[in-house]
Design an enzyme around this catalytic site. Structure first.
Site, mmCIF file in Angstrom:
data_model
loop_
_atom_site.group_PDB
_atom_site.id
_atom_site.type_symbol
_atom_site.label_atom_id
_atom_site.label_comp_id
_atom_site.label_asym_id
_atom_site.label_seq_id
_atom_site.Cartn_x
_atom_site.Cartn_y
_atom_site.Cartn_z
ATOM 1 N N ARG A 1 -75.255 36.176 3.606
ATOM 2 C CA ARG A 1 -75.304 34.736 3.300
ATOM 3 C C ARG A 1 -76.696 34.143 3.507
ATOM 4 O O ARG A 1 -76.831 32.968 3.865
ATOM 5 C CB ARG A 1 -74.281 33.945 4.143
ATOM 6 C CG ARG A 1 -72.845 34.294 3.901
ATOM 7 C CD ARG A 1 -72.415 33.980 2.461
ATOM 8 N NE ARG A 1 -71.047 34.396 2.256
ATOM 9 C CZ ARG A 1 -70.719 35.620 1.850
ATOM 10 N NH1 ARG A 1 -71.647 36.533 1.577
ATOM 11 N NH2 ARG A 1 -69.450 35.942 1.684
ATOM 12 N N SER B 1 -65.665 28.465 2.303
ATOM 13 C CA SER B 1 -65.609 28.696 3.748
ATOM 14 C C SER B 1 -66.616 27.779 4.434
ATOM 15 O O SER B 1 -67.796 27.805 4.086
ATOM 16 C CB SER B 1 -65.983 30.138 4.073
ATOM 17 O OG SER B 1 -65.037 30.991 3.500
ATOM 18 N N GLU C 1 -71.577 27.028 6.907
ATOM 19 C CA GLU C 1 -72.163 27.668 5.725
ATOM 20 C C GLU C 1 -72.784 26.650 4.753
ATOM 21 O O GLU C 1 -73.871 26.886 4.232
ATOM 22 C CB GLU C 1 -71.073 28.493 5.021
ATOM 23 C CG GLU C 1 -71.631 29.451 3.994
ATOM 24 C CD GLU C 1 -70.531 30.268 3.333
ATOM 25 O OE1 GLU C 1 -69.946 31.131 4.001
ATOM 26 O OE2 GLU C 1 -70.275 30.035 2.150
HETATM 27 C C1 LIG Z 1 -63.489 27.078 -3.470
HETATM 28 C C2 LIG Z 1 -64.804 27.709 -3.108
HETATM 29 C C3 LIG Z 1 -64.893 29.085 -2.922
HETATM 30 C C4 LIG Z 1 -66.109 29.682 -2.587
HETATM 31 N N1 LIG Z 1 -66.154 31.023 -2.418
HETATM 32 C C5 LIG Z 1 -67.316 31.629 -2.084
HETATM 33 C C6 LIG Z 1 -67.366 33.041 -1.885
HETATM 34 O O1 LIG Z 1 -66.388 33.749 -2.036
HETATM 35 N N2 LIG Z 1 -68.560 33.588 -1.527
HETATM 36 C C7 LIG Z 1 -69.690 32.842 -1.373
HETATM 37 O O2 LIG Z 1 -70.737 33.416 -1.051
HETATM 38 N N3 LIG Z 1 -69.677 31.496 -1.573
HETATM 39 C C8 LIG Z 1 -68.526 30.876 -1.908
HETATM 40 N N4 LIG Z 1 -68.484 29.520 -2.089
HETATM 41 C C9 LIG Z 1 -69.709 28.725 -1.894
HETATM 42 C C10 LIG Z 1 -70.473 28.400 -3.205
HETATM 43 O O3 LIG Z 1 -69.618 28.452 -4.296
HETATM 44 C C11 LIG Z 1 -71.646 29.329 -3.449
HETATM 45 O O4 LIG Z 1 -72.542 29.285 -2.368
HETATM 46 C C12 LIG Z 1 -72.411 28.938 -4.741
HETATM 47 O O5 LIG Z 1 -73.288 29.972 -5.104
HETATM 48 C C13 LIG Z 1 -73.202 27.646 -4.606
HETATM 49 O O6 LIG Z 1 -73.760 27.363 -5.880
HETATM 50 P P1 LIG Z 1 -73.933 25.891 -6.407
HETATM 51 O O7 LIG Z 1 -74.558 25.997 -7.746
HETATM 52 O O8 LIG Z 1 -72.661 25.137 -6.332
HETATM 53 O O9 LIG Z 1 -74.982 25.330 -5.343
HETATM 54 P P2 LIG Z 1 -75.016 23.889 -4.643
HETATM 55 O O10 LIG Z 1 -73.801 23.713 -3.819
HETATM 56 O O11 LIG Z 1 -75.307 22.844 -5.635
HETATM 57 O O12 LIG Z 1 -76.289 24.079 -3.693
HETATM 58 C C14 LIG Z 1 -76.217 24.925 -2.575
HETATM 59 C C15 LIG Z 1 -77.653 25.191 -2.060
HETATM 60 O O13 LIG Z 1 -78.363 25.927 -3.047
HETATM 61 C C16 LIG Z 1 -79.508 25.194 -3.469
HETATM 62 N N5 LIG Z 1 -79.652 25.398 -4.906
HETATM 63 C C17 LIG Z 1 -78.690 25.295 -5.855
HETATM 64 N N6 LIG Z 1 -79.202 25.565 -7.068
HETATM 65 C C18 LIG Z 1 -80.512 25.847 -6.872
HETATM 66 C C19 LIG Z 1 -81.605 26.187 -7.721
HETATM 67 N N7 LIG Z 1 -81.455 26.292 -9.042
HETATM 68 N N8 LIG Z 1 -82.818 26.386 -7.150
HETATM 69 C C20 LIG Z 1 -83.000 26.296 -5.806
HETATM 70 N N9 LIG Z 1 -82.034 25.961 -4.964
HETATM 71 C C21 LIG Z 1 -80.790 25.740 -5.489
HETATM 72 C C22 LIG Z 1 -79.244 23.750 -3.125
HETATM 73 O O14 LIG Z 1 -80.463 23.026 -2.924
HETATM 74 C C23 LIG Z 1 -78.461 23.905 -1.837
HETATM 75 O O15 LIG Z 1 -79.358 24.123 -0.785
HETATM 76 C C24 LIG Z 1 -67.278 28.887 -2.430
HETATM 77 C C25 LIG Z 1 -67.190 27.490 -2.628
HETATM 78 C C26 LIG Z 1 -65.967 26.923 -2.967
HETATM 79 C C27 LIG Z 1 -65.898 25.437 -3.180
#
Ligand SMILES: Cc1cc2nc3c(=O)[nH]c(=O)nc-3n(C[C@H](O)[C@H](O)[C@H](O)COP(=O)(O)OP(=O)(O)OC[C@H]3O[C@@H](n4cnc5c(N)ncnc54)[C@H](O)[C@@H]3O)c2cc1C
Length: 365
Positions: free
Chosen positions: A163, A240, A346
């Site tokens: 992570r 999580s 997280e």
């Molecule tokens: C129902 C659910 C289930 C999930 N299951 C998992 C799982 O199984 N495993 C897991 O690892 N995660 C899981 N997650 C967490 C999440 O989905 C992941 O971490 C996902 O990759 C976040 O991507 P996002 O585009 O939504 O980022 P955001 O939530 O928009 O941003 C998260 C972070 O990443 C940064 N960021 C986003 N895009 C960029 C970019 N283009 N450049 C630089 N920084 C950026 C943001 O600034 C922030 O710091 C889950 C979340 C939910 C709601």
């Protein structure tokens, strides 16, 4: 292109968060650079947003520019035994996995159903069911806010671990991910490493196909409220909320002794723990939370623990970020009192006072 006072809650899976003073959606690298130029001219702090599935945004919102990276486009190129796939950061992650699986490309099938955009995946090295994106990422195209140049980082440059990567640790806020290149295996076998996935196919005599593994993972995730299902409050979460605990063997033994001392496990019982590659122990945060006295469905007011997943903190309807923080601290405090260990959150905290964030992240380590 730049809007003012845009409510952020609808851009997050928790559906929580006040307004961004300024908000821009960049569909190209050019638009992204223009938005950054605006923020520099106005001396505004910038927050980069993807799919909003791993953030908790303050009720007060964000006082600067929220820049959503929406760069689309996927390119496929065959290179002998492997296929290189380059995706824009703004592509939906699960749709991207779907396209890969549809083409018979192995390597990301177990990451089906994770919400968010492609650009968010290297940030915390997303992982699930025995796979992590770091296994298939070959390079990440970034805009470096320090040198003000576009650059290509190799897998090694990203320093991936559980992570974590440089993007959420040593170089937090430095890079903006513009695109990600993955190396995938044509006609490759699906990864069936994780107990839940193995159990799913236990009665099957032939090897499951890539598509079947994708569907199995999505089904397992749905049962655990880890798949976004519109209207289901149980998955109105940030996934999580707590990371599994990674500790030295010594601390792991101390956790066992503390648990025995409190009568939480019998004398011969062990606290569940898995050895990591660097010889540490990974202890499931869900086990600690449950043994500390919480149960699925536990709630206080408008926030609670999902009825299907101990680690998911949910918005039961109209919740505020402040209420989420209160529940998070209640859980952290009880785990700390019970096992003398701190659970690390997280999701990324956006727009909070520094002291609030520090307390939640590092409380009495
Ligand atoms: C129902 C659910 C289930 C999930 N299951 C998992 C799982 O199984 N495993 C897991 O690892 N995660 C899981 N997650 C967490 C999440 O989905 C992941 O971490 C996902 O990759 C976040 O991507 P996002 O585009 O939504 O980022 P955001 O939530 O928009 O941003 C998260 C972070 O990443 C940064 N960021 C986003 N895009 C960029 C970019 N283009 N450049 C630089 N920084 C950026 C943001 O600034 C922030 O710091 C889950 C979340 C939910 C709601």
């Amino acid at each position: 292109m730049i809007k003012e006072n845009v409510l952020l809650a609808p851009y997050t899976t928790l559906q929580i968060g006040g307004p961004a003073r300024y908000f821009a959606e960049a569909q190209s690298e050019k638009q992204l650079l223009e938005a950054l130029a605006f923020s520099e001219m106005s001396q505004l702090p910038v927050f980069i947003l993807g799919g909003g599935s791993n953030v908790l945004i303050a009720d007060e919102g964000f006082p600067g520019l929220v820049l959503r990276v929406a760069i689309r486009g996927i390119e496929w190129s065959e290179q002998g035994e492997r296929v290189l796939v380059t995706s824009g950061a703004g592509e939906d992650w699960d749709e991207f996995v779907h396209s890969c699986v549809d083409r018979g490309l192995a390597g990301v099938e177990c990451l089906s159903g994770i919400p968010g955009l492609v650009g968010g995946t290297p940030v915390q090295n997303v992982g699930a069911y025995g796979q992590e994106v770091s296994e298939t990422i070959t390079s990440v195209r970034v805009y470096d806010r320090l040198t003000q140049r576009i650059d290509e980082l190799s897998n090694a440059d990203c320093r991936f671990s559980y992570r974590a990567s440089i993007f959420n640790t040593v170089n937090r806020d430095r890079y903006i991910v513009l695109g990600v290149t993955f190396v995938l295996k044509p006609h490759g076998e699906p990864a069936i490493r994780y107990p839940d996935v193995k159990d799913f196919f236990a009665d099957m005599s032939t090897k499951p196909a890539l598509k079947e593994v994708r569907e199995a993972v999505r089904t397992i995730r749905e049962r655990k409220a880890m798949l976004l299902v519109p209207g289901d409050a149980d998955c109105r979460s940030a996934g999580s909320f707590f990371k599994n605990l990674i500790v030295t063997r010594e601390i792991y033994e101390q956790v066992i002794e503390t648990a025995k001392g409190q009568g939480l496990i019998r004398s011969q019982e062990r606290v569940p723990g898995f050895t990591t590659e660097d010889g540490k122990m990974k202890v499931p945060a869900a086990w600690l939370i449950e043994r500390a006295g919480f149960h699925r469905g536990y709630h206080r007011g408008r926030v609670g623990i999902s009825s299907k997943h101990t680690l998911a903190i949910i918005n039961r309807g109209g919740a505020r970020a402040r209420e989420v923080l209160e529940l998070v601290e209640e859980i952290q405090d009880r785990v700390l009192i019970t096992f003398a260990v701190h659970l690390h959150p997280e999701p990324v905290f956006v727009g909070f006072e520094n002291e609030d964030e520090e307390r939640i992240r590092n409380k009495r380590k």
